[in-house]
Design a protein around this motif. Structure first.
Motif, PDB file in Angstrom:
ATOM      1  N   VAL A 187     -17.993   4.872  -3.138  1.00  9.39           N
ATOM      2  CA  VAL A 187     -17.976   4.448  -1.740  1.00  9.39           C
ATOM      3  C   VAL A 187     -17.114   5.425  -0.949  1.00  9.39           C
ATOM      4  CG1 VAL A 187     -17.408   2.587  -0.124  1.00  9.39           C
ATOM      5  CG2 VAL A 187     -18.174   2.023  -2.432  1.00  9.39           C
ATOM      6  N   VAL A 188     -17.528   5.738   0.274  1.00 14.77           N
ATOM      7  CA  VAL A 188     -16.751   6.587   1.175  1.00 14.77           C
ATOM      8  C   VAL A 188     -16.297   5.726   2.356  1.00 14.77           C
ATOM      9  CG1 VAL A 188     -16.754   8.638   2.642  1.00 14.77           C
ATOM     10  CG2 VAL A 188     -18.086   8.623   0.518  1.00 14.77           C
ATOM     11  N   TRP A 235      -4.767   1.495   9.150  1.00 13.32           N
ATOM     12  CA  TRP A 235      -4.496   0.403   8.217  1.00 13.32           C
ATOM     13  C   TRP A 235      -5.782  -0.308   7.809  1.00 13.32           C
ATOM     14  CZ3 TRP A 235      -0.267  -1.514  12.064  1.00 13.32           C
ATOM     15  CH2 TRP A 235       0.887  -0.742  11.911  1.00 13.32           C
ATOM     16  N   ALA A 236      -6.685  -0.491   8.780  1.00 14.58           N
ATOM     17  CA  ALA A 236      -7.947  -1.178   8.482  1.00 14.58           C
ATOM     18  C   ALA A 236      -8.777  -0.381   7.484  1.00 14.58           C
ATOM     19  CB  ALA A 236      -8.732  -1.403   9.776  1.00 14.58           C
ATOM     20  N   ALA A 237      -8.875   0.948   7.698  1.00 13.25           N
ATOM     21  CA  ALA A 237      -9.638   1.782   6.766  1.00 13.25           C
ATOM     22  C   ALA A 237      -9.019   1.753   5.379  1.00 13.25           C
ATOM     23  CB  ALA A 237      -9.704   3.224   7.293  1.00 13.25           C
ATOM     24  N   MET A 238      -7.701   1.764   5.308  1.00 10.48           N
ATOM     25  CA  MET A 238      -7.031   1.692   4.005  1.00 10.48           C
ATOM     26  C   MET A 238      -7.309   0.352   3.330  1.00 10.48           C
ATOM     27  SD  MET A 238      -5.202   3.450   1.882  1.00 10.48           S
ATOM     28  CE  MET A 238      -4.385   4.749   2.832  1.00 10.48           C
ATOM     29  N   ALA A 239      -7.328  -0.729   4.105  1.00 14.55           N
ATOM     30  CA  ALA A 239      -7.618  -2.048   3.540  1.00 14.55           C
ATOM     31  C   ALA A 239      -9.036  -2.107   2.983  1.00 14.55           C
ATOM     32  CB  ALA A 239      -7.418  -3.126   4.595  1.00 14.55           C
ATOM     33  N   ALA A 241     -10.704   0.510   1.807  1.00 11.55           N
ATOM     34  CA  ALA A 241     -10.669   1.315   0.584  1.00 11.55           C
ATOM     35  C   ALA A 241     -10.031   0.538  -0.564  1.00 11.55           C
ATOM     36  CB  ALA A 241      -9.910   2.622   0.845  1.00 11.55           C
ATOM     37  N   GLU A 242      -8.961  -0.205  -0.274  1.00  7.94           N
ATOM     38  CA  GLU A 242      -8.308  -0.993  -1.315  1.00  7.94           C
ATOM     39  C   GLU A 242      -9.219  -2.101  -1.839  1.00  7.94           C
ATOM     40  OE1 GLU A 242      -3.616  -0.637   0.040  1.00  7.94           O
ATOM     41  OE2 GLU A 242      -4.940  -2.068   1.044  1.00  7.94           O
ATOM     42  N   HIS A 243     -10.032  -2.672  -0.962  1.00  4.92           N
ATOM     43  CA  HIS A 243     -10.979  -3.710  -1.397  1.00  4.92           C
ATOM     44  C   HIS A 243     -11.908  -3.166  -2.480  1.00  4.92           C
ATOM     45  CE1 HIS A 243     -14.124  -6.780  -1.250  1.00  4.92           C
ATOM     46  NE2 HIS A 243     -14.993  -5.802  -1.092  1.00  4.92           N
ATOM     47  N   PHE A 244     -12.466  -1.986  -2.255  1.00  5.04           N
ATOM     48  CA  PHE A 244     -13.392  -1.423  -3.234  1.00  5.04           C
ATOM     49  C   PHE A 244     -12.657  -0.898  -4.466  1.00  5.04           C
ATOM     50  CE2 PHE A 244     -15.926  -1.034   0.745  1.00  5.04           C
ATOM     51  CZ  PHE A 244     -16.990  -1.832   0.362  1.00  5.04           C
ATOM     52  N   ARG A 245     -11.423  -0.381  -4.276  1.00  4.05           N
ATOM     53  CA  ARG A 245     -10.650   0.059  -5.433  1.00  4.05           C
ATOM     54  C   ARG A 245     -10.340  -1.122  -6.353  1.00  4.05           C
ATOM     55  NH1 ARG A 245      -4.738   2.477  -4.494  1.00  4.05           N
ATOM     56  NH2 ARG A 245      -4.376   0.308  -3.900  1.00  4.05           N
ATOM     57  N   ASP A 246     -10.026  -2.273  -5.771  1.00  2.00           N
ATOM     58  CA  ASP A 246      -9.714  -3.448  -6.574  1.00  2.00           C
ATOM     59  C   ASP A 246     -10.922  -3.924  -7.374  1.00  2.00           C
ATOM     60  OD1 ASP A 246      -7.191  -3.300  -5.550  1.00  2.00           O
ATOM     61  OD2 ASP A 246      -7.415  -4.966  -4.142  1.00  2.00           O
ATOM     62  N   GLY A 248     -12.738  -1.868  -8.967  1.00  2.00           N
ATOM     63  CA  GLY A 248     -12.913  -0.872 -10.010  1.00  2.00           C
ATOM     64  C   GLY A 248     -13.733   0.327  -9.600  1.00  2.00           C
ATOM     65  N   ARG A 249     -13.955   0.515  -8.305  1.00  2.00           N
ATOM     66  CA  ARG A 249     -14.807   1.620  -7.844  1.00  2.00           C
ATOM     67  C   ARG A 249     -13.975   2.855  -7.497  1.00  2.00           C
ATOM     68  NH1 ARG A 249     -19.554  -1.037  -4.081  1.00  2.00           N
ATOM     69  NH2 ARG A 249     -19.434  -3.163  -4.902  1.00  2.00           N
ATOM     70  N   SER A 250     -14.680   3.972  -7.503  1.00  2.00           N
ATOM     71  CA  SER A 250     -14.086   5.239  -7.076  1.00  2.00           C
ATOM     72  C   SER A 250     -14.345   5.398  -5.583  1.00  2.00           C
ATOM     73  CB  SER A 250     -14.711   6.407  -7.857  1.00  2.00           C
ATOM     74  OG  SER A 250     -14.280   7.644  -7.334  1.00  2.00           O
ATOM     75  N   VAL A 251     -13.265   5.473  -4.796  1.00  2.00           N
ATOM     76  CA  VAL A 251     -13.373   5.490  -3.339  1.00  2.00           C
ATOM     77  C   VAL A 251     -12.873   6.825  -2.804  1.00  2.00           C
ATOM     78  CG1 VAL A 251     -12.704   4.332  -1.193  1.00  2.00           C
ATOM     79  CG2 VAL A 251     -12.951   3.000  -3.309  1.00  2.00           C
ATOM     80  N   LEU A 252     -13.612   7.385  -1.863  1.00  2.00           N
ATOM     81  CA  LEU A 252     -13.155   8.561  -1.120  1.00  2.00           C
ATOM     82  C   LEU A 252     -12.781   8.087   0.275  1.00  2.00           C
ATOM     83  CD1 LEU A 252     -12.733  11.588  -0.580  1.00  2.00           C
ATOM     84  CD2 LEU A 252     -15.166  11.743  -0.007  1.00  2.00           C
ATOM     85  N   LEU A 253     -11.515   8.277   0.663  1.00  2.00           N
ATOM     86  CA  LEU A 253     -11.018   7.883   1.977  1.00  2.00           C
ATOM     87  C   LEU A 253     -10.750   9.129   2.804  1.00  2.00           C
ATOM     88  CD1 LEU A 253      -9.813   5.793   4.009  1.00  2.00           C
ATOM     89  CD2 LEU A 253      -7.623   6.094   2.827  1.00  2.00           C
ATOM     90  N   LEU A 254     -11.362   9.205   3.982  1.00  2.00           N
ATOM     91  CA  LEU A 254     -11.177  10.327   4.897  1.00  2.00           C
ATOM     92  C   LEU A 254     -10.560   9.785   6.182  1.00  2.00           C
ATOM     93  CD1 LEU A 254     -14.701  11.987   4.436  1.00  2.00           C
ATOM     94  CD2 LEU A 254     -12.579  12.558   3.223  1.00  2.00           C
ATOM     95  N   VAL A 255      -9.333  10.228   6.505  1.00  2.14           N
ATOM     96  CA  VAL A 255      -8.622   9.747   7.686  1.00  2.14           C
ATOM     97  C   VAL A 255      -8.513  10.882   8.697  1.00  2.14           C
ATOM     98  CG1 VAL A 255      -6.460   8.782   8.559  1.00  2.14           C
ATOM     99  CG2 VAL A 255      -7.313   8.084   6.304  1.00  2.14           C
TER     100      VAL A 255
END
Length: 447
Positions: A187-188, A235-239, A241-246, A248-255
């Motif tokens: 997920v990105v 903060w919303a974008a990080m939240a 990303a954390e949802h999908f990380r929790d 067990g997924r591999s997340v790419l976050l671009l800020v």
């Protein structure tokens, strides 16, 4: 069925049975003072002012002191009068889920793409603590990026946090779009903070494109939005990303970008009477940025990862300005985009000599590290003498290693701009061929 009832029960429990009310007591500069709400609101709560003339005005609580509440309004203070009623609003629940993938939302989770977005999971707080340091997993394997320069000399490992430092107009957004489309991830998540509305639309439609959006969640707050909303966007974008990380997924976050996140915080801090310290930025900026960055990275053992790229706008390539300096100290590497490289038409305009990936040498094999070291050595040698070479003061044959650097430079420069359809191994194979070909070229000055 039980899960559905549980979700409904949770939503009902979050409904307020009443709303606390107060009155406007003062209007000073860009802030509004409220009386009667100090015991019923907290910093960050939303309040609506019912003006006697004109539409209601919403704002965010930024300060509570001596029974008075300071409100930073979303718009101007025109037509706000002493005695206007002020009502605390229920916070919108922020509940990301799989149905957010492919969608564009604001920092409160409301859709921006003219399609309904239904809640499908429990609410998440926008600000949370990072995973415990002692329990976090190590960085994972290198990720294929779709770009030769990042597949080889500047590798990005799963869970790594990188800074992207660039001035305006040097290809920062284009590079982020390429990573969003080509980098290995389940997920990105893209945060667009303080961008102009036209640029947001252009990034989504053209830079990210349908293929990139299909696996992405875009969280956007444009430049005309209140400072509180622009700050909340990160903060919303990080939240998300954390949802999908929790899961067990591999997340790419671009800020894009931390600079505008910092500018939004500066507006809020100034309005709440915090004195500037870091070239106009408040002292609270340092813990704010470090707390945001620490939330990215590997999760606990067995969880997923957030691989993050935080962009920074650096005027005049000033890498010592406060936001850039803070980020360099907390991230796992930095990539510098150079205007001079962009002006001669090479994209991505990565200045490899000034860029660092701190997942090396562990992320590469001995043979690959040897190639990376050779490239950096020859590149550094060429860049140190480039002015002399261009001025015609360099005589071939004087320094054999410099001769190698000069002969390699055009091929190396083209390699850094290469887009890859294969994986990391293919990129290193091409780099190896390039280095061997350079070594096998006949000496132009034998004997």
């Amino acid at each position: 069925m039980n899960a559905g009832f549980d979700l409904l029960a949770q939503q009902i429990s979050e409904l307020g049975l009443g709303k606390s009310a107060g009155r406007v007591s003062s209007v000073r500069g860009g802030t509004i003072g409220l009386a009667g709400l100090a015991d019923h609101v907290g910093v960050g709560d939303r309040v609506r002012i019912r003006r006697q003339s004109g539409p209601p005005l919403d704002g965010t609580v930024i300060r509570i002191a001596d029974g008075d509440v300071s409100l930073l309004p979303d718009g101007g203070t025109d037509a706000v009068a002493i005695g206007d009623a002020a009502v605390r609003l229920d916070r919108r629940t922020f509940a990301p889920g799989d149905h957010w993938i492919g969608r564009i939302v604001d920092a409160e989770g409301a859709p921006l793409d003219d399609m309904p977005l239904f809640r499908a999971g429990p609410a998440r707080p926008l600000e949370t603590a990072p995973p415990p340091a002692a329990g976090r997993a190590a960085l994972g394997d290198r990720l294929s990026t779709g770009l030769a320069v990042f597949n080889t000399v500047l590798p990005i490992a799963s869970g790594q946090r990188m800074g992207l430092f660039a001035g305006s107009g040097v290809g920062k957004s284009t590079l982020l779009g390429q990573l969003a489309r080509g980098m290995a991830a389940d997920v990105v998540v893209v945060a667009l903070i303080g961008e102009r509305g036209r640029e947001v639309n252009e990034f989504i439609r053209h830079t990210l494109g349908p293929d990139g959006l299909r696996r992405s969640v875009v969280v956007a707050e444009t430049s005309d939005r209140p400072a509180t909303a622009r700050r909340r966007c990160a903060w919303a974008a990080m939240a998300v990303a954390e949802h999908f990380r929790d899961q067990g997924r591999s997340v790419l976050l671009l800020v894009d970008s931390v600079t505008r996140f910092a500018e939004a915080h500066r507006e809020i801090a100034t309005a709440s009477d915090e004195l500037p310290a870091l070239r106009g930025y408040p002292p609270s900026l340092v813990p704010l940025i470090t707390a945001l960055c620490e939330r990215a990275g590997p999760g606990l053992e067995g969880a997923g990862t957030i691989t993050a790229v935080f962009s920074v706008l650096v005027a005049g390539s000033d890498m010592d300005e406060p936001v850039a300096d803070i980020l360099r100290g907390v991230l796992d590497g930095h990539v510098v985009l150079e205007r001079a490289i962009a002006e001669r038409g090479r994209f991505p305009a990565v200045d490899v000599g000034r860029s660092v990936s701190r997942c090396l040498p562990d992320a590469a094999t001995d043979e690959e590290n040897q190639m990376i070291g050779q490239v950096r050595r020859l590149l550094g040698l060429y860049e140190r003498t480039e002015t002399m070479i261009r001025a015609g003061l360099y005589s071939e044959g004087t320094d054999p290693e410099l001769d190698e650097a000069v002969r390699l430079w055009p091929d190396l420069d083209a390699f850094f701009a290469r887009r890859e359809t294969g994986g990391i191994g293919d990129s290193f194979d091409r780099l190896g061929v390039l280095l061997r070909r350079m070594r096998n070229r006949p000496d132009p000055h034998p004997g």
